[in-house]
Design a protein around this motif. Structure first.
Motif, PDB file in Angstrom:
ATOM      1  N   ALA A  14     -59.821  31.213  44.177  1.00  0.00           N
ATOM      2  CA  ALA A  14     -60.463  29.916  45.091  1.00  0.00           C
ATOM      3  C   ALA A  14     -59.492  28.729  44.540  1.00  0.00           C
ATOM      4  O   ALA A  14     -59.494  27.942  45.745  1.00  0.00           O
ATOM      5  N   GLY A  15     -59.063  28.609  43.327  1.00  0.00           N
ATOM      6  CA  GLY A  15     -58.110  27.351  43.133  1.00  0.00           C
ATOM      7  C   GLY A  15     -56.959  27.604  43.760  1.00  0.00           C
ATOM      8  O   GLY A  15     -56.040  26.476  44.163  1.00  0.00           O
ATOM      9  N   CYS A  16     -56.285  28.645  44.211  1.00  0.00           N
ATOM     10  CA  CYS A  16     -55.071  28.800  44.806  1.00  0.00           C
ATOM     11  C   CYS A  16     -55.262  28.670  46.243  1.00  0.00           C
ATOM     12  O   CYS A  16     -54.121  28.361  46.691  1.00  0.00           O
ATOM     13  N   GLN A  17     -56.504  28.437  46.772  1.00  0.00           N
ATOM     14  CA  GLN A  17     -56.675  28.289  48.103  1.00  0.00           C
ATOM     15  C   GLN A  17     -56.510  26.643  48.518  1.00  0.00           C
ATOM     16  O   GLN A  17     -56.393  26.527  49.756  1.00  0.00           O
ATOM     17  N   GLY A  18     -56.661  25.823  47.636  1.00  0.00           N
ATOM     18  CA  GLY A  18     -56.434  24.563  47.804  1.00  0.00           C
ATOM     19  C   GLY A  18     -54.926  24.117  48.467  1.00  0.00           C
ATOM     20  O   GLY A  18     -54.056  24.996  48.501  1.00  0.00           O
ATOM     21  N   PRO A  19     -54.708  22.959  48.843  1.00  0.00           N
ATOM     22  CA  PRO A  19     -53.295  22.299  49.225  1.00  0.00           C
ATOM     23  C   PRO A  19     -52.480  22.405  48.284  1.00  0.00           C
ATOM     24  O   PRO A  19     -52.494  22.234  47.062  1.00  0.00           O
ATOM     25  N   GLN A  20     -51.079  22.725  48.618  1.00  0.00           N
ATOM     26  CA  GLN A  20     -49.995  22.889  47.652  1.00  0.00           C
ATOM     27  C   GLN A  20     -49.594  21.490  47.330  1.00  0.00           C
ATOM     28  O   GLN A  20     -49.304  20.688  48.034  1.00  0.00           O
ATOM     29  N   PRO A  21     -49.579  21.127  45.696  1.00  0.00           N
ATOM     30  CA  PRO A  21     -49.302  19.749  45.555  1.00  0.00           C
ATOM     31  C   PRO A  21     -47.705  19.585  45.413  1.00  0.00           C
ATOM     32  O   PRO A  21     -47.333  18.299  45.657  1.00  0.00           O
ATOM     33  N   TYR A  22     -46.773  20.668  45.530  1.00  0.00           N
ATOM     34  CA  TYR A  22     -45.499  20.533  45.599  1.00  0.00           C
ATOM     35  C   TYR A  22     -45.100  20.838  47.228  1.00  0.00           C
ATOM     36  O   TYR A  22     -45.253  21.564  47.826  1.00  0.00           O
ATOM     37  N   VAL A  23     -44.109  19.594  47.603  1.00  0.00           N
ATOM     38  CA  VAL A  23     -43.594  19.694  49.129  1.00  0.00           C
ATOM     39  C   VAL A  23     -42.137  19.811  48.894  1.00  0.00           C
ATOM     40  O   VAL A  23     -41.593  19.266  47.889  1.00  0.00           O
ATOM     41  N   ALA A  24     -41.619  20.598  49.814  1.00  0.00           N
ATOM     42  CA  ALA A  24     -40.110  20.787  50.030  1.00  0.00           C
ATOM     43  C   ALA A  24     -39.433  19.487  50.432  1.00  0.00           C
ATOM     44  O   ALA A  24     -38.846  19.872  51.819  1.00  0.00           O
ATOM     45  N   GLU A  25     -39.817  18.717  50.102  1.00  0.00           N
ATOM     46  CA  GLU A  25     -39.214  17.374  50.900  1.00  0.00           C
ATOM     47  C   GLU A  25     -38.446  16.646  49.769  1.00  0.00           C
ATOM     48  O   GLU A  25     -38.906  16.298  48.722  1.00  0.00           O
ATOM     49  N   SER A  26     -37.007  16.661  49.975  1.00  0.00           N
ATOM     50  CA  SER A  26     -36.291  15.873  49.110  1.00  0.00           C
ATOM     51  C   SER A  26     -34.717  15.474  49.881  1.00  0.00           C
ATOM     52  O   SER A  26     -34.583  16.017  51.164  1.00  0.00           O
ATOM     53  N   THR A  27     -34.229  14.789  49.465  1.00  0.00           N
ATOM     54  CA  THR A  27     -32.890  14.420  50.130  1.00  0.00           C
ATOM     55  C   THR A  27     -31.664  15.116  50.111  1.00  0.00           C
ATOM     56  O   THR A  27     -31.787  15.810  48.868  1.00  0.00           O
ATOM     57  N   PRO A  28     -31.100  15.476  51.095  1.00  0.00           N
ATOM     58  CA  PRO A  28     -29.951  16.593  50.984  1.00  0.00           C
ATOM     59  C   PRO A  28     -28.863  16.123  50.010  1.00  0.00           C
ATOM     60  O   PRO A  28     -28.527  14.884  49.561  1.00  0.00           O
ATOM     61  N   ILE A  29     -28.255  17.268  49.268  1.00  0.00           N
ATOM     62  CA  ILE A  29     -27.047  16.812  48.400  1.00  0.00           C
ATOM     63  C   ILE A  29     -26.005  16.166  49.234  1.00  0.00           C
ATOM     64  O   ILE A  29     -25.683  16.733  50.189  1.00  0.00           O
ATOM     65  N   PRO A  30     -25.645  15.149  48.945  1.00  0.00           N
ATOM     66  CA  PRO A  30     -24.371  14.518  49.557  1.00  0.00           C
ATOM     67  C   PRO A  30     -23.152  15.531  49.619  1.00  0.00           C
ATOM     68  O   PRO A  30     -22.928  16.213  48.822  1.00  0.00           O
ATOM     69  N   PRO A  31     -22.238  15.206  50.564  1.00  0.00           N
ATOM     70  CA  PRO A  31     -21.030  16.077  50.573  1.00  0.00           C
ATOM     71  C   PRO A  31     -20.084  15.556  49.660  1.00  0.00           C
ATOM     72  O   PRO A  31     -20.006  14.519  49.267  1.00  0.00           O
ATOM     73  N   ALA A  32     -19.191  16.646  49.285  1.00  0.00           N
ATOM     74  CA  ALA A  32     -18.045  16.313  48.485  1.00  0.00           C
ATOM     75  C   ALA A  32     -17.129  15.329  49.014  1.00  0.00           C
ATOM     76  O   ALA A  32     -16.974  15.225  50.113  1.00  0.00           O
ATOM     77  N   PRO A  33     -16.549  14.346  47.924  1.00  0.00           N
ATOM     78  CA  PRO A  33     -15.817  13.480  48.665  1.00  0.00           C
ATOM     79  C   PRO A  33     -14.490  14.097  49.193  1.00  0.00           C
ATOM     80  O   PRO A  33     -14.023  15.272  48.975  1.00  0.00           O
ATOM     81  N   ALA A  34     -13.882  13.405  50.072  1.00  0.00           N
ATOM     82  CA  ALA A  34     -12.840  13.958  50.864  1.00  0.00           C
ATOM     83  C   ALA A  34     -11.495  14.472  49.859  1.00  0.00           C
ATOM     84  O   ALA A  34     -10.674  15.256  50.186  1.00  0.00           O
ATOM     85  N   ALA A  35     -11.626  13.750  48.961  1.00  0.00           N
ATOM     86  CA  ALA A  35     -10.003  13.759  47.835  1.00  0.00           C
ATOM     87  C   ALA A  35     -10.474  15.079  47.152  1.00  0.00           C
ATOM     88  O   ALA A  35      -9.504  15.476  46.394  1.00  0.00           O
ATOM     89  N   VAL A  36     -11.403  15.797  46.962  1.00  0.00           N
ATOM     90  CA  VAL A  36     -11.600  16.801  46.287  1.00  0.00           C
ATOM     91  C   VAL A  36     -11.099  18.050  46.652  1.00  0.00           C
ATOM     92  O   VAL A  36     -11.097  18.412  48.163  1.00  0.00           O
ATOM     93  N   ASP A  37     -10.156  18.820  45.993  1.00  0.00           N
ATOM     94  CA  ASP A  37      -9.525  19.881  46.442  1.00  0.00           C
ATOM     95  C   ASP A  37     -10.400  21.246  46.391  1.00  0.00           C
ATOM     96  O   ASP A  37     -11.040  21.290  45.181  1.00  0.00           O
ATOM     97  N   HIS A  38     -10.819  21.961  47.363  1.00  0.00           N
ATOM     98  CA  HIS A  38     -11.742  23.033  47.169  1.00  0.00           C
ATOM     99  C   HIS A  38     -11.133  24.331  46.719  1.00  0.00           C
ATOM    100  O   HIS A  38     -11.949  25.395  46.651  1.00  0.00           O
ATOM    101  N   GLY A  39      -9.861  24.444  46.436  1.00  0.00           N
ATOM    102  CA  GLY A  39      -9.065  25.602  45.870  1.00  0.00           C
ATOM    103  C   GLY A  39      -9.298  25.735  44.573  1.00  0.00           C
ATOM    104  O   GLY A  39     -10.001  24.937  43.761  1.00  0.00           O
ATOM    105  N   PRO A  40      -8.887  26.990  43.965  1.00  0.00           N
ATOM    106  CA  PRO A  40      -9.290  27.073  42.650  1.00  0.00           C
ATOM    107  C   PRO A  40      -8.322  26.192  41.640  1.00  0.00           C
ATOM    108  O   PRO A  40      -6.928  25.919  42.136  1.00  0.00           O
ATOM    109  N   ASP A  41      -8.611  26.163  40.408  1.00  0.00           N
ATOM    110  CA  ASP A  41      -7.816  25.369  39.672  1.00  0.00           C
ATOM    111  C   ASP A  41      -6.767  26.244  39.120  1.00  0.00           C
ATOM    112  O   ASP A  41      -7.058  27.086  38.087  1.00  0.00           O
ATOM    113  N   MET A  42      -5.541  26.096  39.409  1.00  0.00           N
ATOM    114  CA  MET A  42      -4.594  27.387  39.119  1.00  0.00           C
ATOM    115  C   MET A  42      -3.923  26.936  37.644  1.00  0.00           C
ATOM    116  O   MET A  42      -3.370  27.721  36.931  1.00  0.00           O
ATOM    117  N   SER A  43      -4.266  25.558  37.014  1.00  0.00           N
ATOM    118  CA  SER A  43      -3.893  25.395  36.036  1.00  0.00           C
ATOM    119  C   SER A  43      -4.716  25.934  34.717  1.00  0.00           C
ATOM    120  O   SER A  43      -4.232  26.039  33.551  1.00  0.00           O
TER     121      SER A  43
END
Length: 197
Positions: A14-43
């Motif tokens: 009966a306790g599980c039938q109540g409203p969910q206290p956790y809501v899937a609302e959050s701000t999205p992860i910001p995109p990576a800066p343009a200067a970041v190289d997305h390739g593998p680190d060859m060093s």
């Protein structure tokens, strides 16, 4: 016994039938800066092994200079002969080779030490009288000797990057002929591990 267990399970459901206290609302992860190289680190990876078979011709990066005990012509001749034995030919027509060579030689004085120890002995005394144990203190002798030191470095002609270097020395005595022999031996020893295996 079954009744309290059943009652507990029903209350839990009966306790599980109540409203969910956790809501899937959050701000999205910001995109990576343009200067970041997305390739593998060859060093983070080791460099690919260098293919020394592509080097066929050589030229001087800067011709060796002479010293009081070494003429530049004799050093050039000895290095040229040793490179020829390793499969590298001089660049045709004075053009720039696949690999460029730098070499220098000089006479140095080194201090050497030699230790002589005759060890312990056990034996019979003089004229067969008694037995004994004896020992000696090691004898240390120091002396100076002259050595011919040769350094050779190879550079990729296209990139200018050093691809191989080594140095070696050989014992040299006082006469000019013995110094030339020592320089020839030092050049041979320096190029013994070219091309690297």
């Amino acid at each position: 016994m079954i009744r309290p267990l059943t009652l507990g399970l029903c209350l839990g459901l009966a306790g599980c039938q109540g409203p969910q206290p956790y809501v899937a609302e959050s701000t999205p992860i910001p995109p990576a800066p343009a200067a970041v190289d997305h390739g593998p680190d060859m060093s983070a990876y080791p460099a690919a092994p260098l293919d020394f078979s592509r080097y066929q011709h050589w030229s001087w990066k800067s011709p060796p200079a002479g010293t009081a005990s070494v003429t530049p012509e004799s050093l050039q001749e000895m290095v040229s002969g040793a490179l020829d034995q390793r499969g590298l030919r001089p660049a045709p027509g004075g053009s720039r080779g696949d690999v460029q060579v730098m070499a220098d030689a000089r006479l140095e004085t080194r201090m050497r030490q030699v230790y002589d120890s005759y060890g312990t002995y056990y034996g019979q005394g003089l004229y067969g009288r008694g037995y004994g144990l004896g020992g000696q203190v090691p004898l240390a002798r120091s002396y100076e000797e002259q050595v011919m030191l040769v350094r050779i470095a190879l550079f990729d002609a296209a990139t200018g990057r050093q691809v191989w270097s080594n140095q070696a020395e050989a014992h040299s005595s006082g006469s000019q002929a013995e110094r030339a022999d020592a320089m020839r031996e030092a050049v041979r020893r320096a190029l013994d591990d070219y091309p690297p295996r």
